[in-house]
Design an enzyme around this catalytic site. Structure first.
Site, PDB file in Angstrom:
ATOM      1  N   SER A 192      52.602  95.694   5.453  1.00 34.58           N
ATOM      2  CA  SER A 192      51.294  95.867   6.075  1.00 34.58           C
ATOM      3  C   SER A 192      50.293  96.233   4.984  1.00 34.58           C
ATOM      4  O   SER A 192      50.635  96.918   4.024  1.00 34.58           O
ATOM      5  CB  SER A 192      51.368  96.986   7.110  1.00 34.58           C
ATOM      6  OG  SER A 192      50.089  97.536   7.332  1.00 34.58           O
ATOM      7  N   LYS A 213      55.686  99.984   6.585  1.00 36.74           N
ATOM      8  CA  LYS A 213      56.034  98.825   7.419  1.00 36.74           C
ATOM      9  C   LYS A 213      56.810  97.742   6.695  1.00 36.74           C
ATOM     10  O   LYS A 213      56.555  97.429   5.537  1.00 36.74           O
ATOM     11  CB  LYS A 213      54.739  98.191   7.958  1.00 36.74           C
ATOM     12  CG  LYS A 213      54.098  99.029   9.007  1.00 36.74           C
ATOM     13  CD  LYS A 213      54.735  98.795  10.348  1.00 36.74           C
ATOM     14  CE  LYS A 213      53.634  98.692  11.346  1.00 36.74           C
ATOM     15  NZ  LYS A 213      53.855  97.854  12.429  1.00 36.74           N
ATOM     16  N   HIS A 218      69.346  92.324  31.646  1.00 40.19           N
ATOM     17  CA  HIS A 218      68.037  92.973  31.909  1.00 40.19           C
ATOM     18  C   HIS A 218      67.595  93.837  30.721  1.00 40.19           C
ATOM     19  O   HIS A 218      66.880  94.816  30.902  1.00 40.19           O
ATOM     20  CB  HIS A 218      68.086  93.845  33.167  1.00 40.19           C
ATOM     21  CG  HIS A 218      68.748  93.185  34.334  1.00 40.19           C
ATOM     22  ND1 HIS A 218      68.059  92.384  35.219  1.00 40.19           N
ATOM     23  CD2 HIS A 218      70.047  93.166  34.751  1.00 40.19           C
ATOM     24  CE1 HIS A 218      68.906  91.918  36.134  1.00 40.19           C
ATOM     25  NE2 HIS A 218      70.120  92.376  35.868  1.00 40.19           N
ATOM     26  N   GLU A 227      58.607  86.284  14.159  1.00 42.66           N
ATOM     27  CA  GLU A 227      57.450  86.235  15.063  1.00 42.66           C
ATOM     28  C   GLU A 227      56.758  84.877  14.990  1.00 42.66           C
ATOM     29  O   GLU A 227      56.334  84.310  16.000  1.00 42.66           O
ATOM     30  CB  GLU A 227      56.464  87.356  14.720  1.00 42.66           C
ATOM     31  CG  GLU A 227      56.993  88.726  15.115  1.00 42.66           C
ATOM     32  CD  GLU A 227      56.145  89.878  14.572  1.00 42.66           C
ATOM     33  OE1 GLU A 227      54.981  89.641  14.175  1.00 42.66           O
ATOM     34  OE2 GLU A 227      56.662  91.003  14.540  1.00 42.66           O
TER      35      GLU A 227
END
Ligand code: ARG
Length: 459
Positions: free
Chosen positions: A277, A283, A156, A290
Site C-alpha cells: 500500500s 499491507k 455457508h 483480486e
C-alpha cells in the site's frame, strides 16, 4: 449553404465511414493465419489447373516474403488498408505484379475471414489448453504434498467438517479438468474448413475443398456454404468455456483472498505475487487474485456481447459479424493472462499447515463424528445429534474444543461415552475414516491421486 462546407463535410464523413467500417486495427493480429490460408488456397487452385505452377510459385514466394518481413519488422501492417485481407493482397500485387491479382480467384472475404478466425482460434485453444494444464499440474503438486494437511471444510463459509488441503484442492482439479475437456470438445467440433464457401453460395470454379481442408489440418470442409461463412458458434462455445474457466479462477481467487486475510492466515502469497500500500506500510495485498476475480466480468461481457450480436443476423454473412473479433481477442488475452498469473501465484504460495489444523480443531468440525460415535453405540442419530449439541454448548461456554472436554463432562451428558471418544473425534480419525470414492481419507485420496497422475500423463 451546403456549398459553404459541403466539400469538407463530405470528405470528413467519408473518412468517418471508412474508419467505422475498417477492421485492420484489430484483425491484423491474424496476418499469419491469413497468409497460411492463402497459400493453401493457391496450392489447391494450381492442383485443379485454375492457376499455372509458375503463378502458384510466384504467389507463394510473395506471400512467404510478406510473412517473413512482417515477422522481422521490415514490413509494417499499415492502418490505411481496410482489413488484413486487403493489406496482404495489395502488398502481394505491389511486390509480384500480375500473378498476385489471381490470388482471390474462387474466394470471397467472407469465407476468407471465416477461415482466418478459425485458424487463429484453433491456435489459441491450444495455448489456453496448455495453460489449463499448468494450473492442473500446480494443483496436483499441492495435493500430493498435502494429503495429511488437515483443515476445516466449509459450508455457508462456516466450519463444517474436517478435510485435507489435498481434498480442497482436488475440487479445483475437477473443475479445471472439465475446462480442459470443454476446450478439447469445442476444438473437435469447430475443426471444419469454411474455405470454398465463397461469398455464400460456393463458387463455379472446380475447387477441391477436401484438399484445402486437409492442407490446413481440418477434419474436412464445412458442408453448407451459407453456414460456412456465418457460423460463429465455435466462438460462443469458446467464450462460454472461457467464462466458466474465469468463474473457476474467480472462486479460487476468492478463497485465496479469504485464506490470505489477517483473520484466516491459511496461506502466505509470495511477495512476487502481492503488492503493498502507498500509505499503510504493514499491507501485503492479494492484488493478483483480486484482479483475476475482477477480470471475470470482462469475459462474461464478451460472451453476452457476441450472443446479442448474433441473435438477429439473417443468413448469411452480415457485417455485424466483424464485431466477433475484438471481444473474442480481449476474452482470450484476459483468460490467458489470468491463467498464467494464477498458476505462478499457486506455485509460489505457502500454506500455513499449523494454522489450518488449529482452525479445524477449534470449529467443532468433529461434532458429526461425535454423534456418529453414539450411533455406533446403538443410539438413533436424531438423539445423538441432540446430545452432541449440548456438548458443543458446554464447550462454547468453557471456550474449549470437543477433544479438550474431560470425560466426566461427556458422561454427565451421556453415559455411553468412553475413553475411546477422543480417538474417535481426532482430526486424523475424522478424515481417515472417510474413504468412500471422492472423500478426503488417505486411502481414498491415494486412489484419486493415482487417477489424476495418469490423467496428466495422458493430457
Ligand atoms: N472485416 C470483415 C469481418 O471481419 C471481413 C469480411 C468482409 N466481408 C464483406 N463482405 N465486407 O467480418
Amino acid at each position: 449553404m451546403a456549398q459553404l462546407w459541403g466539400g469538407r463535410f463530405t470528405k470528413e464523413t467519408d473518412q468517418l465511414v471508412y474508419n467505422f467500417n475498417a477492421s485492420i486495427s484489430f484483425d491484423k493480429r491474424f496476418y499469419a493465419q491469413d497468409i497460411r490460408g492463402s497459400i493453401a488456397h493457391v496450392m489447391m487452385l494450381a492442383r485443379q489447373g485454375i492457376l499455372t505452377d509458375i503463378e502458384k510459385e510466384k504467389i507463394i514466394e510473395g506471400l512467404e516474403g510478406i510473412l517473413d518481413d512482417v515477422e522481422q519488422g521490415k514490413l509494417v501492417i499499415s492502418d490505411k488498408y481496410e482489413d488484413i485481407h486487403s493489406f496482404v493482397e495489395a502488398t502481394l500485387i505491389d511486390r509480384i505484379g500480375e500473378p498476385g491479382k489471381k490470388l482471390h480467384t474462387g474466394r470471397s472475404r467472407n469465407d476468407q475471414v471465416a477461415l482466418d478466425m478459425k485458424l487463429y482460434i484453433r491456435d489459441e485453444v491450444h495455448m489456453l489448453d496448455n495453460l489449463v494444464e499448468e494450473i492442473l499440474l500446480a494443483i496436483l503438486t499441492i495435493m500430493e504434498e498435502n494429503v495429511d494437511t488437515y483443515m476445516p471444510g466449509f459450508t455457508h463459509l462456516q466450519k463444517a467438517q474436517p478435510i485435507t488441503l489435498a481434498h480442497h484442492m482436488g475440487a479445483y482439479f475437477e473443475m479445471f479438468k472439465r475446462d480442459h475437456e470443454r476446450l478439447t470438445d469445442l476444438y473437435r467440433r469447430m475443426n471444419t474448413c469454411p474455405l470454398g464457401s465463397g461469398a455464400l453460395a460456393g463458387t463455379t470454379y472446380p475447387l477441391d475443398r477436401e484438399y484445402t481442408a486437409r492442407l490446413l489440418g481440418f477434419e474436412g470442409p464445412t458442408l453448407n456454404s451459407m453456414d460456412g461463412v456465418s457460423d460463429r458458434d465455435y466462438l460462443l462455445e469458446l467464450l462460454s468455456s472461457l467464462s466458466i474457466i474465469m468463474m473457476h479462477l474467480s472462486r479460487f481467487s476468492e478463497e485465496v483472498i479469504i485464506w490470505n486475510s489477517n483473520e484466516y492466515q491459511f496461506v502466505e502469497i509470495d511477495d512476487a505475487y502481492s503488492t503493498g500500500s502507498s500509505i499503510m506500510p504493514q499491507k501485503k495485498n492479494p492484488d493478483i487474485a483480486e484482479l483475476v476475480r475482477g477480470k471475470t466480468g470482462r469475459v462474461y461481457g464478451a460472451l453476452n456481447a457476441l450472443l446479442t450480436t448474433m441473435k438477429g443476423i439473417p443468413l448469411a454473412y452480415n457485417k455485424d459479424m466483424q464485431e466477433d473479433k475484438e471481444w473474442a481477442f480481449d476474452a482470450i488475452d484476459t483468460a490467458k493472462g489470468c491463467l498464467t498469473l494464477f498458476a505462478g501465484m499457486l506455485r509460489s504460495m505457502q500454506f500455513n499447515k499449523a494454522r489450518m489444523k488449529d482452525s479445524a480443531r477449534h470449529g467443532f468440525t468433529n461434532a458429526t463424528d461425535a454423534a456418529d460415535y453414539l450411533v455406533n453405540h446403538g443410539m438413533p442419530f436424531r438423539d445423538a445429534h441432540g446430545i452432541v449439541g449440548q456438548l458443543v454448548l458446554t464447550c462454547i461456554d468453557k471456550k474449549i474444543a470437543l477433544d479438550e472436554l474431560p470425560l466426566e463432562e461427556y458422561q454427565k451428558i451421556c453415559p455411553a461415552f468412553e475413553k475411546d471418544i477422543y480417538d474417535a473425534i481426532s482430526l486424523e480419525t475424522c478424515v481417515n475414516k472417510r474413504i468412500t470414492t471422492g472423500a478426503p481419507g488417505r486411502m481414498a485420496m491415494e486412489e484419486t491421486l493415482a487417477m489424476y497422475k495418469k490423467y496428466m500423463e495422458e493430457y
